[in-house]
Enzyme design. Structure first.
Site: not given
Length: 386
Positions: A300, A325
């Site tokens: 992420s 992500k």
């Protein structure tokens, strides 16, 4: 009615709320003119790609309806979110959210477990903190986590499960785990105050280069990265180690990227029909050769930094494919004081790449046991260390 908690800003991190990026129209325009940022329509009539099917208004209505009937608003919101089938949406009770978000400071009360989904989506223990309650109880890396506090965790996001594990120091939590040999165990662990040590650390190599490790993008991490890099001799060759970094605050990730990028786009994402642009601050401190070291635990916000440095030709990425992500969640306070995190869309790298479910491929592949040595070889090939 309980007082609503202080709600952090939007997040894209695997385990942390993220700070809201700036909407920088001038930077977006510059990127379009320069040809290094893809064009987007000014007005958007469809729902953003990957956005949650549940609206905040529907959640508010469900909570108010449940409260009027004397039922739990938090559970009503959770039921609505669970039916949406969105992987990253979650609802937290007030105390659980407060305990979980405390981890943004780098210190929290918990049992010393790190979690991750394996390739089959099974939630497993990815790390056990030495000396912590879980370690003393004999929990091992790789064990499958079945329940926390009597609640089954299959299908829950990692962030939600982490929130269940955390709480006040001295409180107890029951966990149920199973090992690969089928041995199932039920443990009651007492939470203690924990801290993961320095979030940003630096190690100098004998050849004059340096490894800067960033464990997570917690509050202040971006400025610490910039300070660490600025303290190195000019043109120092750097390995930026993001292995196992689960993400964190998005503005901290942008500041960290700004240690090596002199302004410009770090990532873009959709929110409420608008294209938002996250930019690095000006004044890069690190101008020497750069390698980013990644693995399957790089997720992420850490992927945001990696993708920006890779797309803009600033670094060579070494290691294994990253986690993948690629969505952004925005926390929303609900009428009963609980907090829902709803996905507003997918973020993209400066070149327009999406990473959800795919991750980022390294420029140079390297197995875990040889990754750092390979990174140093690549770094040497990029230029002479200071």
């Amino acid at each position: 009615m309980p007082e609503s908690p202080r709600v952090p800003r939007p997040r894209a991190g695997q385990g942390f709320p993220l700070a809201a990026p700036l909407l920088l129209a001038a930077v977006l325009a510059a990127g379009l003119r320069g040809g290094w940022l893809p064009s987007y329509e000014a007005q958007q009539t469809r729902a953003p790609e990957g956005a949650s099917a549940v609206s905040g208004a529907r959640l508010d209505g469900a909570v108010r309806s449940a409260l009027a009937r004397g039922r739990s608003g938090t559970e009503a919101a959770r039921a609505l979110v669970s039916r949406s089938g969105h992987r990253w949406d979650a609802v937290y009770g007030p105390s659980a959210y407060a305990a979980w978000s405390e981890g943004l400071t780098g210190a929290y009360a918990g049992v010393g477990l790190a979690l991750a989904h394996d390739a089959d989506g099974v939630l497993r223990v990815s790390r056990v903190r030495p000396g912590a309650p879980a370690a003393r109880a004999g929990v091992r890396t790789g064990e499958r986590l079945l329940s926390v506090g009597g609640r089954e965790v299959a299908g829950l996001p990692v962030t939600r499960t982490v929130g269940l594990l955390r709480g006040g120091p001295g409180t107890r939590v029951a966990v149920r785990l199973v090992r690969d040999d089928g041995t199932e165990r039920r443990l009651v662990l007492t939470r203690v105050r924990l801290g993961d040590g320095p979030v940003v650390s630096v190690e100098r190599y004998g050849d004059g280069g340096a490894r800067v490790r960033v464990r997570a993008f917690t509050r202040g991490a971006g400025e610490r990265v910039r300070a660490v890099v600025a303290a190195l001799p000019p043109r120092t060759a750097v390995v930026l180690d993001l292995r196992g970094n689960p993400g964190g605050l998005l503005d901290e990730a942008a500041r960290a990227a700004g240690a090596f990028l002199d302004g410009g786009v770090v990532a873009t994402y959709e929110d409420g029909g608008s294209r938002r642009v996250l930019a690095a601050p000006r004044g890069a401190a690190g101008t020497g050769p750069l390698v980013v070291l990644v693995d399957g635990g790089t997720a992420s916000a850490a992927e945001v930094v990696t993708g920006a440095l890779q797309d803009r030709g600033r670094a060579v990425v070494v290691g294994e494919p990253t986690f993948g992500k690629g969505t952004v969640q925005v926390p929303r306070a609900l009428p009963d004081g609980s907090v829902a995190e709803l996905t507003v869309g997918r973020w993209r790298t400066p070149a327009g790449r999406g990473v959800e479910g795919a991750g980022l491929a390294p420029d140079v592949s390297a197995a875990p046991g040889t990754a750092e040595a390979r990174a140093r070889e690549v770094l040497t090939g990029l230029g002479t260390p200071s």
